[in-house]
Design a protein around this motif. Structure first.
Motif, PDB file in Angstrom:
ATOM      1  N   UNK A 180      44.778  26.841  40.929  1.00  0.00           N
ATOM      2  CA  UNK A 180      44.546  25.366  40.173  1.00  0.00           C
ATOM      3  C   UNK A 180      44.106  25.262  38.842  1.00  0.00           C
ATOM      4  N   UNK A 181      43.202  26.553  38.514  1.00  0.00           N
ATOM      5  CA  UNK A 181      43.144  26.619  37.064  1.00  0.00           C
ATOM      6  C   UNK A 181      44.158  27.122  36.306  1.00  0.00           C
ATOM      7  N   UNK A 182      45.122  27.955  36.758  1.00  0.00           N
ATOM      8  CA  UNK A 182      46.235  28.502  36.162  1.00  0.00           C
ATOM      9  C   UNK A 182      47.089  27.440  35.820  1.00  0.00           C
ATOM     10  N   UNK A 220      49.648  23.285  32.207  1.00  0.00           N
ATOM     11  CA  UNK A 220      50.071  21.701  31.712  1.00  0.00           C
ATOM     12  C   UNK A 220      49.342  21.440  30.752  1.00  0.00           C
ATOM     13  N   UNK A 221      48.165  21.950  30.607  1.00  0.00           N
ATOM     14  CA  UNK A 221      47.444  21.325  29.216  1.00  0.00           C
ATOM     15  C   UNK A 221      47.651  22.095  28.081  1.00  0.00           C
ATOM     16  N   UNK A 222      48.524  23.022  28.112  1.00  0.00           N
ATOM     17  CA  UNK A 222      48.759  23.911  26.740  1.00  0.00           C
ATOM     18  C   UNK A 222      47.715  24.811  26.476  1.00  0.00           C
ATOM     19  N   UNK A 223      46.699  25.574  27.453  1.00  0.00           N
ATOM     20  CA  UNK A 223      45.885  26.443  27.427  1.00  0.00           C
ATOM     21  C   UNK A 223      44.402  25.837  26.955  1.00  0.00           C
ATOM     22  N   UNK A 224      44.034  24.724  27.763  1.00  0.00           N
ATOM     23  CA  UNK A 224      42.853  24.063  27.399  1.00  0.00           C
ATOM     24  C   UNK A 224      41.779  23.986  28.463  1.00  0.00           C
ATOM     25  N   UNK A 225      41.862  25.056  29.558  1.00  0.00           N
ATOM     26  CA  UNK A 225      41.025  25.093  30.554  1.00  0.00           C
ATOM     27  C   UNK A 225      40.022  26.210  30.580  1.00  0.00           C
ATOM     28  N   UNK A 226      38.792  26.049  30.849  1.00  0.00           N
ATOM     29  CA  UNK A 226      37.886  27.228  30.988  1.00  0.00           C
ATOM     30  C   UNK A 226      37.507  27.074  32.398  1.00  0.00           C
ATOM     31  N   UNK A 227      36.786  28.103  32.991  1.00  0.00           N
ATOM     32  CA  UNK A 227      36.171  27.905  34.142  1.00  0.00           C
ATOM     33  C   UNK A 227      34.796  28.266  34.409  1.00  0.00           C
ATOM     34  N   UNK A 228      34.100  27.296  34.218  1.00  0.00           N
ATOM     35  CA  UNK A 228      32.518  27.427  34.925  1.00  0.00           C
ATOM     36  C   UNK A 228      32.400  27.637  36.298  1.00  0.00           C
ATOM     37  N   UNK A 229      31.643  28.588  36.615  1.00  0.00           N
ATOM     38  CA  UNK A 229      31.811  29.129  38.210  1.00  0.00           C
ATOM     39  C   UNK A 229      30.214  29.266  38.405  1.00  0.00           C
ATOM     40  N   UNK A 230      29.932  28.759  39.703  1.00  0.00           N
ATOM     41  CA  UNK A 230      28.597  28.926  40.424  1.00  0.00           C
ATOM     42  C   UNK A 230      28.571  29.483  41.694  1.00  0.00           C
ATOM     43  N   UNK A 231      27.640  29.863  42.215  1.00  0.00           N
ATOM     44  CA  UNK A 231      27.660  30.684  43.460  1.00  0.00           C
ATOM     45  C   UNK A 231      27.295  29.680  44.691  1.00  0.00           C
ATOM     46  N   UNK A 259      41.780  38.702  50.603  1.00  0.00           N
ATOM     47  CA  UNK A 259      43.202  38.389  50.558  1.00  0.00           C
ATOM     48  C   UNK A 259      44.267  39.405  50.805  1.00  0.00           C
ATOM     49  N   UNK A 260      45.071  39.262  51.699  1.00  0.00           N
ATOM     50  CA  UNK A 260      45.965  40.151  52.087  1.00  0.00           C
ATOM     51  C   UNK A 260      47.521  40.019  51.710  1.00  0.00           C
ATOM     52  N   UNK A 261      47.950  40.720  50.502  1.00  0.00           N
ATOM     53  CA  UNK A 261      49.230  40.852  50.154  1.00  0.00           C
ATOM     54  C   UNK A 261      49.840  39.481  49.437  1.00  0.00           C
ATOM     55  N   UNK A 262      48.855  38.795  48.794  1.00  0.00           N
ATOM     56  CA  UNK A 262      49.145  37.637  47.976  1.00  0.00           C
ATOM     57  C   UNK A 262      49.680  38.004  46.754  1.00  0.00           C
ATOM     58  N   UNK A 263      50.922  37.446  46.388  1.00  0.00           N
ATOM     59  CA  UNK A 263      51.614  37.771  45.048  1.00  0.00           C
ATOM     60  C   UNK A 263      50.798  36.914  44.177  1.00  0.00           C
ATOM     61  N   UNK A 264      50.386  37.706  42.999  1.00  0.00           N
ATOM     62  CA  UNK A 264      49.818  36.877  41.763  1.00  0.00           C
ATOM     63  C   UNK A 264      50.550  36.343  40.831  1.00  0.00           C
ATOM     64  N   UNK A 265      50.157  35.120  40.315  1.00  0.00           N
ATOM     65  CA  UNK A 265      50.605  34.061  39.677  1.00  0.00           C
ATOM     66  C   UNK A 265      50.384  32.800  40.088  1.00  0.00           C
ATOM     67  N   UNK A 266      50.642  31.775  39.060  1.00  0.00           N
ATOM     68  CA  UNK A 266      50.984  32.131  37.712  1.00  0.00           C
ATOM     69  C   UNK A 266      49.920  32.485  36.954  1.00  0.00           C
ATOM     70  N   UNK A 267      50.396  32.926  35.854  1.00  0.00           N
ATOM     71  CA  UNK A 267      49.320  33.263  34.683  1.00  0.00           C
ATOM     72  C   UNK A 267      48.945  31.994  33.911  1.00  0.00           C
ATOM     73  N   UNK A 268      47.584  32.060  33.656  1.00  0.00           N
ATOM     74  CA  UNK A 268      47.062  30.849  32.820  1.00  0.00           C
ATOM     75  C   UNK A 268      47.888  31.044  31.265  1.00  0.00           C
ATOM     76  N   UNK A 269      47.913  29.808  30.704  1.00  0.00           N
ATOM     77  CA  UNK A 269      48.441  29.953  29.581  1.00  0.00           C
ATOM     78  C   UNK A 269      47.845  30.728  28.426  1.00  0.00           C
ATOM     79  N   UNK A 270      46.608  31.040  28.519  1.00  0.00           N
ATOM     80  CA  UNK A 270      45.792  31.607  27.811  1.00  0.00           C
ATOM     81  C   UNK A 270      44.518  32.547  28.592  1.00  0.00           C
TER      82      UNK A 270
END
Length: 535
Positions: free
Chosen positions: A87-89, A94-105, A156-167
């Motif tokens: 979702x983040x990637x 789509x936003x041209x590299x304007x997303x950051x991920x604040x994360x909490x437990x 996670x068992x065998x998931x293919x990585x991607x897509x990579x974020x724009x930044x």
């Protein structure tokens, strides 16, 4: 701990109230409009009164073009890390590299369990977060090997990585306890506490834990950006944190940057007036103070972008103008490099066929001492007036654009309503007149504050300024009359289409008088404000 030299960033922390969905989006648009860098939204999926944070951030990203967006912070127990990573990637692409991920437990485990999430202990939540970071980073590594992580909480068992974020998306952790602070130092890109839970005097000890963990992991403490959710009020004496005038806010935040390395300040407020004042008065002053101290210290760190000068509200208006008398001392301030700010010159363009005053009769104050130096606090005082005026210039340009679009028929009433919503945050009476009237009140309030608070102090401090102050007060009264003329033109415009020409003429006269006055006031007062320390 000392300043890490990171670029200064400023943003907002919004409450996603579902019953006021349009207003929440409008606050995000206002954040961009006033020049802030970041829009963040709290994430409590178990709260039935709130919009879904990730959906809301997607809408905000689609409606904006410059601000970054981030959850503050994402509730990992209800957002599986493998899905969250994609979702983040996706939004970053789509936003041209304007997303950051604040994360909490996670917290409020009853609410999490009510939605089908796991009911974890605090220790288990921290462990799940550490595993989740590994999953997210692995799935962002597009082109790498299949991801296999067999954790206690996330597998996670065998998931293919991607897509990579724009930044390179930053992972910012909301952390307060020792174990979470240690994870922040080892694995995170940023630390995102809130002043309500981590008072300024507690930051040093928490920063020390992060720094120690970073060094033990072979990282530099500077690899972890320090962010801060802040809340406060502009009333009070300033004896407590962020409870006082804007200059007190600026000094306290600049001190945190220079002593604790904090470089991102996120205002937790849903009040549009607070957001405007934060952007117009606090942010430029913080940048000025930090920039000056970094220059003195010979720091090689980025001090943040320069304050954008006025985009020339006069330059944005349409119509053929005629040259006016901009004043013989127009560029006096530009000859004072030590001041660090140049008064905005009058470009001499005039749109109206009449003039409210004779500009050639404006008095001038004492010439500045070219050899004088100014402290960072004095430089901030001199710049403050220009920053406030720049906000008025931008708002004037917005009023003119709106009037032109509505009166020439290129904007229908529904579109006008939406546009005004993003600018004024008013909740009813959505008409072209509403915004113009609101702007008139803002200008009048600004002048009243100067007349009652600023000018008396300048009179007492330097008698040579008295003729200038007298003239400025006279111009304030004249501008008030011009504003009343705008009000009358608005009434005529609302009453029928024949009022179009009168409204445009009234706006031209307001533009001429206000821009000329603002430039004259800066020319005469920027240096005295710095020298005398009145603000």
């Amino acid at each position: 701990m000392a300043d890490h030299g990171h670029e200064l960033l400023f943003g907002t922390f919004l409450t996603p109230v579902a019953a006021e969905a349009d207003r929440v989006v409008a606050l995000a648009l206002l954040t961009e409009q006033v020049g802030l860098d970041l829009v963040t939204v709290q994430d409590h999926p178990y709260q039935a009164r709130f919009l879904d944070t990730w959906t809301l951030l997607s809408v905000i990203a689609a409606r904006t073009s410059t601000v970054r967006v981030s959850p503050n912070v994402a509730n990992l127990p209800l957002r599986p890390p493998a899905v969250l990573a994609r979702s983040v990637a996706t939004l970053d692409i789509l936003s041209g590299g304007r997303v950051e991920l604040g994360l909490g437990a996670g917290a409020f485990w009853d609410g999490i369990a009510a939605l089908g999430g796991p009911r974890l202990t605090a220790a288990e939540g921290v462990g799940a977060l550490e595993e989740g970071i590994r999953v997210i980073r692995a799935l962002w590594a597009e082109g790498g090997a299949s991801v296999r992580i067999d954790g206690r909480h996330h597998r996670v068992h065998g998931a293919h990585p991607g897509p990579a974020p724009a930044h390179d998306v930053g992972i910012w952790l909301g952390a307060y306890k020792r174990r979470m602070l240690g994870i922040t130092g080892r694995l995170a890109d940023g630390w995102l506490p809130s002043s309500a839970y981590a008072a300024p005097e507690t930051l040093a000890d928490m920063n020390a834990i992060i720094d120690e963990a970073a060094l033990a992991a072979g990282r530099s403490p500077a690899d972890v950006r320090r962010l801060y959710n802040i809340s406060g009020g502009f009333s009070g004496s300033g004896s407590t944190f962020l409870r006082g005038p804007a200059d007190v806010w600026a000094e306290q935040l600049a001190e945190l940057t220079l002593e604790e390395g904090t470089s991102v300040y996120i205002l937790a407020s849903d009040d549009p007036d607070d957001i405007r004042r934060f952007a117009a008065e606090v942010v430029p002053a913080v940048r000025e103070l930090v920039e000056a101290e970094r220059a003195l210290a010979g720091s090689s760190g980025a001090a943040g972008p320069e304050r954008a000068g006025s985009e020339g509200a006069g330059g944005e208006v349409s119509g053929a103008g005629k040259a006016g008398n901009a004043g013989k001392a127009e560029n006096r301030g530009s000859a004072i490099p030590a001041l660090g700010v140049t008064p905005t010159p009058d470009d001499g363009v005039r749109l109206a066929d009449v003039q409210v005053w004779d500009e050639s009769t404006r008095p001038t104050g004492p010439a500045p001492d070219p050899d004088r130096t100014y402290t960072p606090r004095e430089r901030a005082a001199g710049r403050h007036l220009v920053d406030v005026h720049d906000h008025l210039r931008r708002e004037l340009a917005e009023v003119r654009r709106l009037v032109e679009q509505v009166t020439d028929g290129s904007m229908d009433p529904g579109a006008a309503r939406s546009h005004i919503n993003t600018m004024t945050m008013r909740q009813n009476n959505w008409t072209v007149g509403t915004y113009c009237e609101s702007y008139c009140r803002v200008v009048t309030t600004h002048h009243t504050i100067e007349d009652q608070s600023l000018f008396p102090g300048l009179r007492r401090a330097d008698a040579r300024l008295v003729p200038v102050i007298d003239r400025l007060e006279q111009e304030h009264h004249a501008i008030h009359d011009v504003l009343e003329g705008v009000d009358r033109a608005l009434v005529a415009f609302v009453a029928g289409p024949d009022g179009r020409a009168a409204l445009r003429s009234a706006m031209d006269l307001l533009t001429d008088t206000l821009l000329s006055h603002l430039s004259y006031e800066e020319r005469e007062l920027v240096e005295p404000l710095a020298r005398l320390g009145i603000l």
